[in-house]
Design a protein around this motif. Structure first.
Motif, PDB file in Angstrom:
ATOM      1  N   SER A  72       0.860  -1.184   0.000  1.00  0.00           N
ATOM      2  CA  SER A  72       0.000   0.000   0.000  1.00  0.00           C
ATOM      3  C   SER A  72       0.892   1.228   0.000  1.00  0.00           C
ATOM      4  N   LEU A  73       0.875   1.933  -1.093  1.00  0.00           N
ATOM      5  CA  LEU A  73       1.783   3.073  -1.209  1.00  0.00           C
ATOM      6  C   LEU A  73       1.290   4.257  -0.401  1.00  0.00           C
ATOM      7  N   VAL A  74       2.235   5.018   0.079  1.00  0.00           N
ATOM      8  CA  VAL A  74       1.971   6.133   0.978  1.00  0.00           C
ATOM      9  C   VAL A  74       1.061   7.198   0.351  1.00  0.00           C
ATOM     10  N   CYS A  75       0.174   7.796   1.142  1.00  0.00           N
ATOM     11  CA  CYS A  75      -0.623   8.961   0.757  1.00  0.00           C
ATOM     12  C   CYS A  75      -1.455   8.719  -0.516  1.00  0.00           C
ATOM     13  N   GLY A  76      -1.896   7.484  -0.737  1.00  0.00           N
ATOM     14  CA  GLY A  76      -2.721   7.209  -1.911  1.00  0.00           C
ATOM     15  C   GLY A  76      -1.995   7.387  -3.218  1.00  0.00           C
ATOM     16  N   VAL A  77      -0.662   7.257  -3.200  1.00  0.00           N
ATOM     17  CA  VAL A  77       0.086   7.491  -4.423  1.00  0.00           C
ATOM     18  C   VAL A  77      -0.210   6.428  -5.472  1.00  0.00           C
ATOM     19  N   GLY A  78      -0.740   5.258  -5.033  1.00  0.00           N
ATOM     20  CA  GLY A  78      -1.160   4.237  -5.996  1.00  0.00           C
ATOM     21  C   GLY A  78      -2.228   4.786  -6.919  1.00  0.00           C
ATOM     22  N   HIS A  79      -3.160   5.529  -6.358  1.00  0.00           N
ATOM     23  CA  HIS A  79      -4.194   6.176  -7.172  1.00  0.00           C
ATOM     24  C   HIS A  79      -3.574   7.198  -8.114  1.00  0.00           C
ATOM     25  N   GLN A  80      -2.559   7.915  -7.629  1.00  0.00           N
ATOM     26  CA  GLN A  80      -1.891   8.924  -8.462  1.00  0.00           C
ATOM     27  C   GLN A  80      -1.173   8.263  -9.643  1.00  0.00           C
ATOM     28  N   PHE A  81      -0.568   7.102  -9.393  1.00  0.00           N
ATOM     29  CA  PHE A  81       0.086   6.367 -10.481  1.00  0.00           C
ATOM     30  C   PHE A  81      -0.937   5.975 -11.555  1.00  0.00           C
ATOM     31  N   LYS A  82      -2.088   5.483 -11.123  1.00  0.00           N
ATOM     32  CA  LYS A  82      -3.119   5.070 -12.092  1.00  0.00           C
ATOM     33  C   LYS A  82      -3.645   6.267 -12.875  1.00  0.00           C
ATOM     34  N   LYS A  83      -3.808   7.396 -12.188  1.00  0.00           N
ATOM     35  CA  LYS A  83      -4.258   8.610 -12.867  1.00  0.00           C
ATOM     36  C   LYS A  83      -3.228   9.062 -13.900  1.00  0.00           C
ATOM     37  N   LEU A  84      -1.959   8.984 -13.484  1.00  0.00           N
ATOM     38  CA  LEU A  84      -0.862   9.341 -14.390  1.00  0.00           C
ATOM     39  C   LEU A  84      -0.916   8.489 -15.651  1.00  0.00           C
ATOM     40  N   LYS A  85      -1.103   7.201 -15.485  1.00  0.00           N
ATOM     41  CA  LYS A  85      -1.165   6.266 -16.604  1.00  0.00           C
ATOM     42  C   LYS A  85      -2.326   6.609 -17.530  1.00  0.00           C
ATOM     43  N   SER A  86      -3.462   6.900 -16.941  1.00  0.00           N
ATOM     44  CA  SER A  86      -4.654   7.210 -17.735  1.00  0.00           C
ATOM     45  C   SER A  86      -4.467   8.491 -18.550  1.00  0.00           C
ATOM     46  N   GLU A  87      -3.902   9.525 -17.931  1.00  0.00           N
ATOM     47  CA  GLU A  87      -3.699  10.802 -18.623  1.00  0.00           C
ATOM     48  C   GLU A  87      -2.737  10.636 -19.806  1.00  0.00           C
ATOM     49  N   PHE A  88      -1.646   9.933 -19.565  1.00  0.00           N
ATOM     50  CA  PHE A  88      -0.678   9.755 -20.645  1.00  0.00           C
ATOM     51  C   PHE A  88      -1.242   8.910 -21.779  1.00  0.00           C
ATOM     52  N   GLU A  89      -2.058   7.918 -21.444  1.00  0.00           N
ATOM     53  CA  GLU A  89      -2.658   7.100 -22.503  1.00  0.00           C
ATOM     54  C   GLU A  89      -3.608   7.918 -23.366  1.00  0.00           C
ATOM     55  N   SER A  90      -4.363   8.826 -22.732  1.00  0.00           N
ATOM     56  CA  SER A  90      -5.296   9.649 -23.509  1.00  0.00           C
ATOM     57  C   SER A  90      -4.554  10.648 -24.396  1.00  0.00           C
ATOM     58  N   ILE A  91      -3.451  11.170 -23.882  1.00  0.00           N
ATOM     59  CA  ILE A  91      -2.649  12.115 -24.677  1.00  0.00           C
ATOM     60  C   ILE A  91      -1.939  11.392 -25.815  1.00  0.00           C
ATOM     61  N   ARG A  92      -1.461  10.186 -25.522  1.00  0.00           N
ATOM     62  CA  ARG A  92      -0.718   9.440 -26.538  1.00  0.00           C
ATOM     63  C   ARG A  92      -1.550   9.207 -27.796  1.00  0.00           C
ATOM     64  N   ALA A  93      -2.842   9.061 -27.631  1.00  0.00           N
ATOM     65  CA  ALA A  93      -3.705   8.770 -28.775  1.00  0.00           C
ATOM     66  C   ALA A  93      -3.731   9.895 -29.802  1.00  0.00           C
ATOM     67  N   VAL A  94      -3.399  11.127 -29.373  1.00  0.00           N
ATOM     68  CA  VAL A  94      -3.465  12.257 -30.309  1.00  0.00           C
ATOM     69  C   VAL A  94      -2.083  12.782 -30.700  1.00  0.00           C
ATOM     70  N   ILE A  95      -1.043  12.140 -30.196  1.00  0.00           N
ATOM     71  CA  ILE A  95       0.315  12.645 -30.424  1.00  0.00           C
ATOM     72  C   ILE A  95       0.666  12.697 -31.904  1.00  0.00           C
ATOM     73  N   ALA A  96       0.332  11.639 -32.642  1.00  0.00           N
ATOM     74  CA  ALA A  96       0.714  11.595 -34.057  1.00  0.00           C
ATOM     75  C   ALA A  96       0.145  12.790 -34.810  1.00  0.00           C
ATOM     76  N   ASP A  97      -1.111  13.135 -34.535  1.00  0.00           N
ATOM     77  CA  ASP A  97      -1.733  14.284 -35.200  1.00  0.00           C
ATOM     78  C   ASP A  97      -1.089  15.585 -34.747  1.00  0.00           C
ATOM     79  N   ALA A  98      -0.818  15.698 -33.445  1.00  0.00           N
ATOM     80  CA  ALA A  98      -0.214  16.927 -32.906  1.00  0.00           C
ATOM     81  C   ALA A  98       1.174  17.162 -33.496  1.00  0.00           C
ATOM     82  N   GLU A  99       1.969  16.099 -33.622  1.00  0.00           N
ATOM     83  CA  GLU A  99       3.324  16.276 -34.132  1.00  0.00           C
ATOM     84  C   GLU A  99       3.332  16.684 -35.599  1.00  0.00           C
ATOM     85  N   LYS A 100       2.342  16.261 -36.353  1.00  0.00           N
ATOM     86  CA  LYS A 100       2.259  16.699 -37.749  1.00  0.00           C
ATOM     87  C   LYS A 100       1.782  18.149 -37.847  1.00  0.00           C
TER      88      LYS A 100
END
Length: 929
Positions: free
Chosen positions: A26-54
């Motif tokens: 059990s990670l301190v201060c709910g950081v496990g939830h923060q890791f999952k949120k981090l993963k979700s945000e990056f996955e959503s951004i990754r989906a549009v990266i190819a268009d953004a870079e062009k």
């Protein structure tokens, strides 16, 4: 590049979450939830990266959004790397501790010496702050209405047979003849030094044309001396003077004063007709050129300097008496070059119309044509070709593009994301740098670019890196590709491709010369640099830079080879090291460092450390705290006497390069625990070994070794029992093996017993045995049917050889110092049946025999062919040998024969009076002295 970093981040987050679930932590201060949120945000951004870079090419606001994303992505990777390192370090320490006591958990064992609770709280706070920044960036993306585009991730293994021939040139015959005429001074005879300038756009083929002329028979035969130097930017007259001398002498001189250098050049060229090519000159400051020019005017009339440059103003500054403007290829020649590369065996009828239109868009620039044609080879339908023709990238208006960036942009965006990030990282190297392939792959690995989806490194990560090199070479992103069999050894990037890589990488990769203006430029325009190359100006002090806290890669590039006597040493400020805590890769090679600060152990994220060609006597023990280290380079450290004693702590080490370390006489026993080790250039056995030093038994566990291995000090081996424990035959991926028995050459049977017990792996391609005292060679040699090279050197008691003539792939045979041998008998060497006849040495091309004091004769009376493919033969310092076998000389394949220090052979075969000269007169290159 953003997608590249995000890929690494998602891999790291997955590793952390997987470990959390597996160990129910059990990670301190709910950081496990923060890791999952981090993963979700990056996955959503990754989906549009190819268009953004062009879209960033034309939309400045999108470019700014990507800059912010890249910045937070790098900071995220840094924090995640810190956490993963802590987890893995604890796990590793726990494994060692379990041998004597129970394994402690992440919550009961300190990490790296700091308070465990405070460390976890600090990580939790950092992740929370990053998520806040990332949420703002993710919210901002909505206003751009990006499309979700799946990037091309299909990666086929490259076929080496489909490579483009770099020497392929179209439409330059007239230009070549014109340039050769100007170099020979046909219109300038007797007018002293001739300066010719070749001027044209980047990518138009100036360097290629200059190379064609430089290597032509007319030029080679006309000049007494020809020198090629790449000037590039900045124009450093000291460095160029040293490069000229290095080209002439074959090694870099230990001189750094311009006056001393030009005096030496003056002595070389005086009275000689020389050609000097200065490729890619940019400077418009005549003062930088003046002193060197004066030294060159002592050459013989008709001497020529060829300058290649993009700017006519440079040609005028250089004092050109002759200027050749190189234009683009004609439409017809452009198409000829395009179709050679694009079509291969494909039927061209359906593609020709659209293909011609694509070729015309390249504006006659050969590099652009090669780049786009290399892309079209992988497009299978007419629609894909039409999509390329209609691409918006053709409308790119960047001033520096000069018509070349659009084709490169199209090729770049067609690459899989993992190959894209590997390419853009190459902007880290200076222009015209010969990039060593293995070093580049190791750097890619250090940054996680070759990581598997699980977050761990595959055993074959290096092979994946080689595949990426092959892909980039096939797509014309690399040139001057040097290969050894199926592997790439080194590459260069064309200047314009280098400019393009910088354009894509923005300010992430920076190359800056270190001088008085360095700090201002570093702070003003390179704040976001993550990969920095600092090129030291000649004579400058070792840089001590402050704005380096976010660097992932640092290379302090210098050009010092370690001289025999160290007159002036560089010093690294410990505070400078403390500012580099985010580093993954550090290169201090060739910087005259006499010692390394103990603070190096603080760089716990470091995975790649190059300290080669420095005059170290020893290295700090804190080096062993670099738990993540994968590559440690110490090549050419001639003064180095020992490695750190706790080297077994470097459990992730894969490459330990210690070749050319003549003072290193022992290895610590901990080497045996480095089970991941792939590269170990040499393994040393000591006389009177202490408990801390390696013996042959320490080789047993190193079954991942590959490439080249030299075993030194075999004369000190205790006997066959110890040799057998090395289990050398299990090192199946070794290709080159050297067994060196010096300094103890025994004349009894003990060394034969040792070498027989050291059974080499059957896949070996090269074998060298040196200073061996046995009377016969090991029987297992004949099991090595893939051998291509054998060197037997200083084996004084060896009077006979095994049947080497039957080895089917043997290309090179070198016999030296076999002083007991009187006769080379091809029948006893195993001439093998070939139909009804016999065939000796069927694949041999190079034969060298030297210092054979008792050797008198050959016996080549085989009933068939002997050495039917022999191209080159050298016999030297063999005073008793009576004649050359006629069977070898009759074959038409022999092209080069050299005889030195053999008085009987000299009398028989010298051109002036030798009675047997006629037997060798047909050989194209003969030297008898």
């Amino acid at each position: 590049m953003s997608d590249a970093v995000i890929t690494v981040i998602l891999t790291q987050v997955a590793t952390i979450l997987e470990k959390q679930i597996r160990e129910e932590l059990s990670l301190v201060c709910g950081v496990g939830h923060q890791f999952k949120k981090l993963k979700s945000e990056f996955e959503s951004i990754r989906a549009v990266i190819a268009d953004a870079e062009k879209r960033q090419v034309k939309e400045e606001s999108v470019k700014d959004w990507l800059e912010k994303l890249k910045d937070v992505s790098y900071d995220t990777e840094d924090v995640l790397s810190e956490w993963i390192t802590a987890m893995q370090k604890v796990e590793s320490d726990g494994c060692r501790a379990s041998r004597s006591r129970k394994v402690t958990s992440l919550f009961t064992m300190p990490c790296f010496g700091f308070d465990r609770v405070a460390f976890r709280r600090e990580i939790a706070i950092k992740i929370k702050k990053i998520n806040e920044r990332l949420s703002d960036i993710a919210a901002e993306k909505v206003r751009y209405n990006f499309s979700e585009v799946l990037s091309n991730e299909i990666l086929e293994r490259p076929k080496t047979a489909s490579f483009i021939d770099d020497a392929e040139v179209e439409g330059r015959d007239v230009d070549k003849e014109n340039l050769i005429g100007r170099l020979l001074g046909r219109e300038n005879r007797g007018k002293g030094l001739n300066v010719v300038s070749l001027v044209g756009l980047g990518g138009v083929g100036k360097t290629t044309l200059a190379q064609l002329a430089f290597n032509s028979d007319e030029v080679v035969n006309h000049f007494d001396r020809a020198v090629w130097v790449c000037a590039s930017d900045p124009f450093d007259e000291v460095r160029i003077a040293r490069a000229i001398l290095e080209f002439i002498e074959g090694s870099a001189p230990y001189l750094f004063e311009l006056e001393t250098l030009v005096t030496k050049i003056r002595n070389y060229v005086e009275g000689e007709r020389f050609l000097l090519v200065l490729d890619d000159v940019w400077t418009e400051d005549f003062r930088k050129w003046e002193q060197l020019l004066k030294s060159l005017k002592t050459g013989k009339a008709g001497s020529t300097i060829l300058v290649t440059t993009r700017k006519e103003s440079v040609a005028r500054i250089m004092g050109s008496s002759d200027l050749l403007r190189l234009g683009g290829l004609s439409v017809a020649d452009s198409w000829t070059l395009f179709e050679k590369i694009a079509f291969l065996e494909r039927k061209r009828e359906r593609f020709e119309e659209v293909g011609r239109k694509i070729a015309e868009k390249c504006k006659g620039l050969p590099l652009a044509i090669k780049a786009i044609a290399s892309l079209m080879r992988f497009k299978a339908t007419v629609k894909e070709w039409e999509d390329v023709l209609r691409s918006e990238f053709w409308e790119l208006e960047e001033a520096e593009a000069e018509g070349l960036f659009p084709p490169l942009m199209l090729s770049y965006y067609d690459l899989p994301s993992n190959v894209k990030r590997c390419f853009t990282f190459c902007a880290f190297f200076p222009k015209d740098h010969a990039i060593e392939a293995s070093n580049l792959v190791q750097l890619w690995m250090a940054h996680g670019y070759l990581a598997a989806s699980t977050g761990s490194f595959s055993v074959e990560a290096e092979r994946v890196g080689q595949d990426y090199l092959q892909i980039l070479a096939m797509r014309s992103f690399f040139q001057d590709v040097v290969r050894d069999r199926d592997r790439i050894v080194s590459v260069r990037m064309h200047d314009m491709v280098h400019d393009f890589a910088h354009y894509i990488a923005k300010n992430e990769c920076s190359v800056i010369e270190f001088n008085f203006d360095f700090q201002r430029r570093m702070e003003s325009s390179h704040k976001r640099a993550r990969h920095l190359t600092v090129v030291r100006a000649e004579g400058s002090q070792f840089p001590n830079v402050t704005n380096v806290g976010k660097l992932f890669t640092l290379w302090v590039q210098s050009f010092y080879d370690t001289p025999p006597i160290i007159s002036q040493l560089d010093r690294v400020d410990p505070d400078f090291i403390r500012r580099l805590l985010s580093l993954r890769a550090l290169d201090f090679s060739r910087n005259r460092l006499g010692e390394l600060p103990k603070e190096i152990g603080l760089l716990i994220k470091l995975k790649h450390l190059n300290l080669s060609h420095n005059p170290f006597w020893e290295l700090p023990e804190t080096l062993c705290d670099l738990y993540n280290l994968q590559t440690l380079k110490l090549s050419g450290c001639h003064h180095l006497r020992r490695l750190p004693s706790k080297i077994e702590k470097l459990t992730n080490l894969r490459h330990l390069e210690i070749d050319r370390t003549s003072s290193l006489k022992m290895l610590p026993k901990g080497i045996a625990e480095l089970a991941s080790l792939q590269t170990l250039n040499k393994f040393i056995i000591m006389n009177d070994r202490s408990n801390a030093a390696c013996g042959l038994v320490e080789l047993k566990s190193l079954n991942n070794l590959r490439g080249c291995l030299k075993i030194e000090g075999l004369g000190f081996a205790a006997g066959a029992a110890e040799a057998k424990k090395a289990e050398l035959r299990n090192k199946a991926r070794l290709s080159d093996l050297e067994m060196d028995f010096s300094p103890l050459i025994k004349s009894d049977d003990s060394q034969y017993e040792v070498i027989e017990a050291l059974e080499a792996p059957e896949n070996l391609e090269s074998l060298q045995i040196t200073s061996y005292g046995g009377m016969s060679l090991p029987r297992w040699i004949m099991n090595l049917t893939k051998l291509q090279r054998i060197i037997l050197q200083d084996c004084p008691n060896c009077a006979a050889l095994p049947p080497l003539a039957s080895l089917p792939l043997l290309v090179t045979l070198h016999l030296e110092g076999l002083n007991s041998m009187k006769c080379l008998d091809f029948d006893s060497l195993g001439a093998r049946a070939n139909g009804g006849a016999t065939l000796a040495f069927p694949a041999l091309k190079k034969l060298k025999i030297s210092r054979m004091e008792r050797w008198e004769e050959w016996d080549v009376s085989v009933g068939g062919a002997a050495m039917p493919r022999l191209r080159c033969m050298k016999i030297s310092q063999c005073g008793k040998v009576k004649a050359l076998p006629a069977l070898l000389l009759r074959g038409s394949m022999l092209r080069k024969l050299r005889i030195d220090g053999c008085p009987v052979l000299h009398r028989l075969y010298n051109k002036e009076s030798g009675e047997l000269w006629s037997e060798i007169a047909h050989i194209s290159k003969v030297r008898v002295s």
